[in-house]
Design a protein around this motif. Structure first.
Motif, mmCIF file in Angstrom:
data_model
loop_
_atom_site.group_PDB
_atom_site.id
_atom_site.type_symbol
_atom_site.label_atom_id
_atom_site.label_comp_id
_atom_site.label_asym_id
_atom_site.label_seq_id
_atom_site.Cartn_x
_atom_site.Cartn_y
_atom_site.Cartn_z
ATOM 1 N N ASP A 152 0.837 -1.220 0.000
ATOM 2 C CA ASP A 152 0.000 0.000 0.000
ATOM 3 C C ASP A 152 0.864 1.259 0.000
ATOM 4 O O ASP A 152 0.577 2.222 -0.712
ATOM 5 N N GLU A 153 1.916 1.246 0.799
ATOM 6 C CA GLU A 153 2.780 2.446 0.859
ATOM 7 C C GLU A 153 3.517 2.665 -0.457
ATOM 8 O O GLU A 153 3.723 3.811 -0.873
ATOM 9 N N MET A 155 2.386 1.805 -3.398
ATOM 10 C CA MET A 155 1.385 2.348 -4.328
ATOM 11 C C MET A 155 1.106 3.823 -4.030
ATOM 12 O O MET A 155 0.980 4.639 -4.952
ATOM 13 N N ASP A 156 1.028 4.158 -2.743
ATOM 14 C CA ASP A 156 0.801 5.575 -2.383
ATOM 15 C C ASP A 156 1.935 6.451 -2.924
ATOM 16 O O ASP A 156 1.694 7.590 -3.335
ATOM 17 N N LEU A 157 3.137 5.931 -2.931
ATOM 18 C CA LEU A 157 4.280 6.710 -3.418
ATOM 19 C C LEU A 157 4.120 7.042 -4.906
ATOM 20 O O LEU A 157 4.281 8.201 -5.309
ATOM 21 N N LEU A 159 1.384 6.986 -6.626
ATOM 22 C CA LEU A 159 0.184 7.818 -6.811
ATOM 23 C C LEU A 159 0.503 9.279 -6.498
ATOM 24 O O LEU A 159 0.050 10.198 -7.200
ATOM 25 N N ALA A 160 1.286 9.506 -5.463
ATOM 26 C CA ALA A 160 1.675 10.884 -5.121
ATOM 27 C C ALA A 160 2.541 11.487 -6.228
ATOM 28 O O ALA A 160 2.410 12.668 -6.567
ATOM 29 N N GLU A 163 0.337 12.528 -9.069
ATOM 30 C CA GLU A 163 -0.350 13.798 -8.798
ATOM 31 C C GLU A 163 0.546 14.986 -9.093
ATOM 32 O O GLU A 163 0.084 16.072 -9.435
ATOM 33 N N LYS A 198 -6.656 0.919 -4.552
ATOM 34 C CA LYS A 198 -5.873 2.164 -4.656
ATOM 35 C C LYS A 198 -6.179 2.949 -5.927
ATOM 36 O O LYS A 198 -5.749 4.087 -6.085
#
Ligand code: G3P
Ligand code: CA
Length: 329
Positions: A152-153, A155-157, A159-160, A163, A198
């Motif tokens: 998850d982390e 993927m968050d990276l 995704l950020a 953005e 995600k």
């Protein structure tokens, strides 16, 4: 899957016959004619402990097109980025007295091994560990300071990053899915569900799913339309293990091939890339390491150049900055 790539080749062929508005900067011998990708192998793992945020962030800063999380799962079902199920080589677990009695022997494909195993630990327990560099000769400066990270982390990276307008892909490897199947768990659904939750597709994050085990890839093919890479055990070991790979029979989008398939013992290209491309397969090659170039190379830049010249579609690199530099922008 191969149909998608064939379609893209047709589009490229059509473009090639039309009057060119602008000459391409460089012609590539890749399957689609597109620029080969640089895959940060376990992050920028040559510089920082593998599969840590620091390693992934450095790889992104260095211009890697993809970062590579290898995935294993904890006993309570959390996907974490680790290359191995055993934890002794890349974490400080041996220095945790509270886990001393959790070291157990297991049979592995490489023989019996006594160790601490990720799937024997809950994620809250894993959170007590810190990462370590496992390769001698590399910086140990960050040992025991960096957390292990979840899928998850990771993927968050990306995704950020997206953005911020920087699209970085995920080259996701499922590790030992047959082991998880043997204990009544699967890896395909947790991985696919996590990506869906995600919203990677909606965010435009490119994803490859890779594995050494064909049944896992077959399951993912049934459950998703994600591009798949069949990893191939290095040629000498494959032959020792009686493994044979039939490129024409592969149903994945590509192969993850050890350098030894692509370059011969004198560093000359073999016919492997041509045969794979003829079969409609991408060729991603592992692993180029600045501090450990494959023989006969003594400089990884020469090895990287030979691989790009051979027409590979992607390279896993421990030092992605070097691969980006040798490829050229
Ligand atoms: O996954 C292919 C590439 O990463 C090389 O394999 O053993 O480093 O995961 P490994
Ligand atoms: Ca891998």
């Amino acid at each position: 899957m191969k149909r998608l790539i064939s379609a893209s080749i047709l589009v490229l062929a059509a473009c090639a016959s039309a009057p060119a508005a602008e000459a391409p900067a460089q012609a590539w011998n890749t399957l689609t004619g597109e620029r080969p990708i640089v895959i940060a192998h376990r992050g920028a793992s040559g510089l920082y402990p593998e599969h840590t945020m620091m390693a992934y962030k450095a790889a992104i800063a260095q211009g890697a097109d993809f970062i590579e999380p290898d995935l294993v799962m904890t006993s309570d079902g959390v996907l974490i980025a680790r290359h191995d199920l055993y934890l002794s080589a890349t974490t400080d677990i041996a220095d945790h007295p509270e886990f001393a009695d959790r070291k157990v022997a297991r049979q592995t494909p490489f023989g019996e091994q006594e160790d601490w195993w990720a799937d024997d630990f809950t994620f809250p327990e894993i959170q007590n560990l810190k990462a370590r560099q496992q390769f001698e000769g590399r910086s140990m400066e960050y040992n025991d300071t960096l957390d292990l990270v979840t899928f998850d982390e990771v993927m968050d990276l990306v995704l950020a990053e997206a953005e911020k307008g920087n699209i970085v892909g995920l080259h996701v490897e499922a590790k030992w899915p047959s082991h998880y199947a043997s204990i009544g768990k699967g890896l395909a659904d947790p991985i696919l569900d996590a990506m869906k939750a995600k919203g990677l597709k909606e965010a435009g994050i490119p994803v490859y799913i890779q594995c050494f085990e064909p049944p896992f890839l077959a399951e993912v093919a049934e459950k998703s339309d994600l591009p798949l890479i069949q990893n191939m055990v290095g040629a000498p070991y494959a032959s020792m293990m009686g493994l044979e790979y039939d490129l024409d029979a592969m149903t994945t989008d590509g192969v993850g091939a050890d350098v030894s398939y692509v370059l011969g013992k004198h560093g000359q290209p073999t016919d492997f890339v041509a045969r794979a491309h003829d079969a409609g397969l991408l060729v991603h090659v592992y692993t180029v390491r600045d501090d450990r170039p494959d023989a006969p190379f003594t400089d990884s830049r020469d090895e990287l150049k030979a691989l790009f010249d051979a027409g590979v579609d992607g390279i896993w690199a421990d030092f992605p900055a070097t691969a980006v530099e040798v490829r050229g922008k």
